[in-house]
Structure formats: C-alpha cells, structure tokens
Motif scaffolding. Sequence first.
Motif, PDB file in Angstrom:
ATOM      1  N   SER A   1       0.673  -1.295  -0.079  1.00 20.16           N
ATOM      2  CA  SER A   1      -0.138   0.039  -0.006  1.00 20.16           C
ATOM      3  C   SER A   1       0.902   1.297  -0.162  1.00 20.16           C
ATOM      4  N   PRO A   2       0.270   2.392  -0.299  1.00 20.49           N
ATOM      5  CA  PRO A   2       1.191   3.553  -0.506  1.00 20.49           C
ATOM      6  C   PRO A   2       1.680   3.864   0.945  1.00 20.49           C
ATOM      7  N   LEU A   3       3.140   4.347   0.922  1.00 23.96           N
ATOM      8  CA  LEU A   3       3.752   4.694   1.948  1.00 23.96           C
ATOM      9  C   LEU A   3       3.505   6.028   2.241  1.00 23.96           C
ATOM     10  N   GLN A   4       3.266   6.299   3.611  1.00 20.61           N
ATOM     11  CA  GLN A   4       3.046   7.392   4.284  1.00 20.61           C
ATOM     12  C   GLN A   4       4.045   8.097   4.762  1.00 20.61           C
ATOM     13  N   VAL A   5       4.622   9.310   3.911  1.00 24.40           N
ATOM     14  CA  VAL A   5       5.846   9.759   4.260  1.00 24.40           C
ATOM     15  C   VAL A   5       5.474  11.233   4.590  1.00 24.40           C
ATOM     16  N   HIS A   6       5.731  11.717   5.950  1.00 22.23           N
ATOM     17  CA  HIS A   6       5.577  13.080   6.534  1.00 22.23           C
ATOM     18  C   HIS A   6       6.874  13.771   6.584  1.00 22.23           C
ATOM     19  N   LEU A   7       7.055  14.888   6.053  1.00 22.58           N
ATOM     20  CA  LEU A   7       7.950  15.932   6.463  1.00 22.58           C
ATOM     21  C   LEU A   7       7.737  17.196   7.355  1.00 22.58           C
ATOM     22  N   LEU A   8       8.231  17.068   8.251  1.00 24.26           N
ATOM     23  CA  LEU A   8       7.753  18.064   9.681  1.00 24.26           C
ATOM     24  C   LEU A   8       8.636  19.399   9.338  1.00 24.26           C
ATOM     25  N   ALA A   9       7.683  20.480   9.272  1.00 21.67           N
ATOM     26  CA  ALA A   9       8.385  21.913   9.297  1.00 21.67           C
ATOM     27  C   ALA A   9       8.241  22.659  10.616  1.00 21.67           C
ATOM     28  N   LEU A  10       9.413  23.189  10.765  1.00 18.10           N
ATOM     29  CA  LEU A  10       9.360  24.129  11.998  1.00 18.10           C
ATOM     30  C   LEU A  10       9.868  25.570  11.596  1.00 18.10           C
ATOM     31  N   PRO A  11       9.698  26.517  12.338  1.00 20.73           N
ATOM     32  CA  PRO A  11      10.039  27.793  11.853  1.00 20.73           C
ATOM     33  C   PRO A  11      11.756  27.968  11.627  1.00 20.73           C
ATOM     34  N   GLU A  12      12.201  26.926  12.150  1.00 18.73           N
ATOM     35  CA  GLU A  12      13.826  26.875  11.917  1.00 18.73           C
ATOM     36  C   GLU A  12      14.095  26.216  10.732  1.00 18.73           C
ATOM     37  N   THR A  13      12.978  25.529   9.926  1.00 23.30           N
ATOM     38  CA  THR A  13      13.588  24.577   8.870  1.00 23.30           C
ATOM     39  C   THR A  13      13.862  25.346   7.688  1.00 23.30           C
ATOM     40  N   THR A  14      15.164  24.993   6.997  1.00 30.12           N
ATOM     41  CA  THR A  14      15.712  25.562   5.806  1.00 30.12           C
ATOM     42  C   THR A  14      15.052  24.891   4.620  1.00 30.12           C
ATOM     43  N   PRO A  15      14.740  25.536   3.423  1.00 30.96           N
ATOM     44  CA  PRO A  15      14.000  24.870   2.478  1.00 30.96           C
ATOM     45  C   PRO A  15      14.523  23.982   1.553  1.00 30.96           C
TER      46      PRO A  15
ATOM     47  N   ASP B   1      17.948  25.778  11.230  1.00 34.23           N
ATOM     48  CA  ASP B   1      18.884  26.903  11.400  1.00 34.23           C
ATOM     49  C   ASP B   1      18.780  27.111  12.924  1.00 34.23           C
ATOM     50  N   LEU B   2      19.794  26.624  13.762  1.00 35.15           N
ATOM     51  CA  LEU B   2      19.865  27.033  14.956  1.00 35.15           C
ATOM     52  C   LEU B   2      20.367  28.234  15.470  1.00 35.15           C
ATOM     53  N   GLY B   3      21.015  28.975  14.589  1.00 35.24           N
ATOM     54  CA  GLY B   3      21.636  30.078  14.928  1.00 35.24           C
ATOM     55  C   GLY B   3      23.142  30.133  15.592  1.00 35.24           C
ATOM     56  N   ALA B   4      23.110  30.622  16.697  1.00 36.57           N
ATOM     57  CA  ALA B   4      24.583  30.748  17.668  1.00 36.57           C
ATOM     58  C   ALA B   4      24.609  29.438  17.988  1.00 36.57           C
ATOM     59  N   PRO B   5      26.272  29.087  18.180  1.00 41.94           N
ATOM     60  CA  PRO B   5      26.506  27.767  18.819  1.00 41.94           C
ATOM     61  C   PRO B   5      25.820  27.512  20.168  1.00 41.94           C
ATOM     62  N   ASP B   6      25.458  28.702  21.009  1.00 34.03           N
ATOM     63  CA  ASP B   6      25.088  28.248  22.386  1.00 34.03           C
ATOM     64  C   ASP B   6      23.565  27.961  22.572  1.00 34.03           C
ATOM     65  N   PHE B   7      22.978  28.017  21.251  1.00 31.56           N
ATOM     66  CA  PHE B   7      21.389  27.606  21.102  1.00 31.56           C
ATOM     67  C   PHE B   7      21.092  26.698  22.161  1.00 31.56           C
TER      68      PHE B   7
END
Length: 342
Positions: A6-20, A91-97
């Motif tokens: 049956s068709p595979l269900q693939v979900h790509l989760l987007a967050l405000p930090e997600t790069t395109p 995109d987590l920004g600074a290393p101290d995120f």
Amino acid sequence: MSPSPSPLQVHLLALPETTPAVFYGLFEVFSAVGDGWTALTGESGTVPPPQVRMVSRAGGMLTSPAGIPLGPLTPLAGTPRADIAIVTDLDLGAPDFDPRGRWPDEAQWLAEQHRLGATVCSVCTGSVLLAEAGLLAGLDATTHWGAAGIFARHYPEVRLRADRILCPAGTEHRIVTSGGSATWTDLALYLIGRFCGAAEAVRIAKLFVIGDHSDGQLPFAARLPARHHEDAVIEQCQAWIAEHYDEPNPVAALVRRSKLPERTFKRRFKNATGYSPVEYVQILRIEEAKQLLESTTAPVDVIAQQVGYTDPTFFRRLFKRRTGVTPARYRQRFQRATTLPS
C-alpha cells in the motif's frame, strides 16, 4: 524489507527553523517514487507512489529562515499515522542555542508517531528535535559536526557519532539520523531501498543523478523509450528481439524475420525506432547487463555471456563506452546505493 503493498505514508515536519532546500528536495524525491522512472523511460514499475505530506504544528504556511515559504502544510492534528517521519535541517543560529522546551508539540507528535510504529528520521541538525523528543536517549546518533556542542551540553545521554553519514538505531532501526545537510540524499536512498525495494532506490538514484558524480552522468543514464510508430513489421521485430537479444547474430535474425531486403529493413528500423538495429541490440544488452550488475553477484564474464557477448573483453569495452564506467565500477556504484554508508 519487501516493497510495501500500500502507499507509503511519508511526513516531512516543518518548523520555523526549517531551511527549504533539503525539505523540498526530499519532497520531490519521495514524490517521484513509483512513477518518476516510468514517466521518463516508459518502463512500468510495481511500487505504489507514496503519499508525501508536508506537515507542521498549525498547518498553513511557514516562512523559512531564508525567507522562502514552506507549504501548504497539513496540521499535525489532521495527519494520519506516518510510516516515515522526517525532520530536516534546522537553522539553530548561535552555537550556544538552547533547544530545551522549544518545540513541545512537535516533539510530542514525533514521539507518538514512533510509538505507533513510524520510522522517525532526521537530517543534519534536525536530530536535535529527535533528542528533545527523547527518541535518542541511550542510542547512537549522528548530526552535523557543528551541533556536537548542543548534544554535549543538553543531551549527554545520546551516544553521538558525528563521524557517521547514516546512523540507524533502536528497535527495528526505527530511528535513523543522518549527518550534514547534503546527506539527505543518502537518507532518501536508504529509506526508499528499505521500504520500496532496492530496484526502486537504484531507479531514483539514476533519475535524480544522486551519488558520486566523479564519473559524469553517463552511469546514471538509461535507454529512453523508442518513439511511437506505425510500422507493424518493425514492431513485431522489436517484440521478438526483446526476448531474444542474447542470441547469436540477432540483427541477421531480425532481417530474416522481417522478410525485407536487408537495406530496406535497416532503413525502416532506424526510421521507426531512432536507432540502427545494431545499436538497438546493444542498448537492450547493456540495459540487461546493468540490471544484472545491480541485482546479482554474478561475475562480469558470466553476465557478458548471459546478455549475448562471448568475448568478455569486447563487452567491457562496449559497456564502458555506453555508460562511462567499467562493469565493476558500475556494480560498485549502484549496489552501494542501497547499502548503509559508514
């Protein structure tokens, strides 16, 4: 794992930090599974196209850190159970995120999908969300090398393997993390091979020219379908040669079957198919050899005989001329498409 019925269900989760780039790249590649190769070559496939969804906490549209919109997105509350859920690079920004408590709804959704049987994956810094969801505790995982400090400070229970390209872990390997953002192609081929079969993973690798490009594009190329024509005699000859390409002197046999003068046959064959009879036979033989190299461990000399070449040296020369690589190199490249990178 055998191809899913049956068709595979693939979900790509987007967050405000997600790069395109990776997000849309995975969407395009998974959307091509099952019918992309057929559309290009005319070869029928057996894998149902998956259902690929872009999802987010609230749905609608998100603006990525690059300013490029992501969406339209399905709300998490409206999504069916996933077979595969993927968090791409963030995109987590600074290393101290500090990620603690930052994505409670998304973390809960990922943990629930995993509990229900989904394989939960990450690309690059997306692994931070998997750690925040508690999915990586006590497991091996990889990430972008630049995020190692975040794991050391906030998720010391994760056994970080920042040297790895892919890192399957947990029960039935239902957690899969990948390294830097460019490793999304490795993750995609691994998942396609695992859920849809090795043959489909190889087709997708060729379709998108994914992998080592040092040998150019020829190793990825496939014979395109012959042009449509109305020459019934040539069509009958094509049907016969498709089953008998490995026979000795196949072009002479085609001329006899056509009951045409040799010169007339060759002219009509080229007009109908776009190829000379010799070239057409070579293409059929090389394509079959490629399939055998991809799917078996038979010696190259044996494969040469199986596709109709009694002189293995000639076969190797012809194969390299048409694909740009030796048979051994071709096998190494495409059998590796569905094996786990170290």
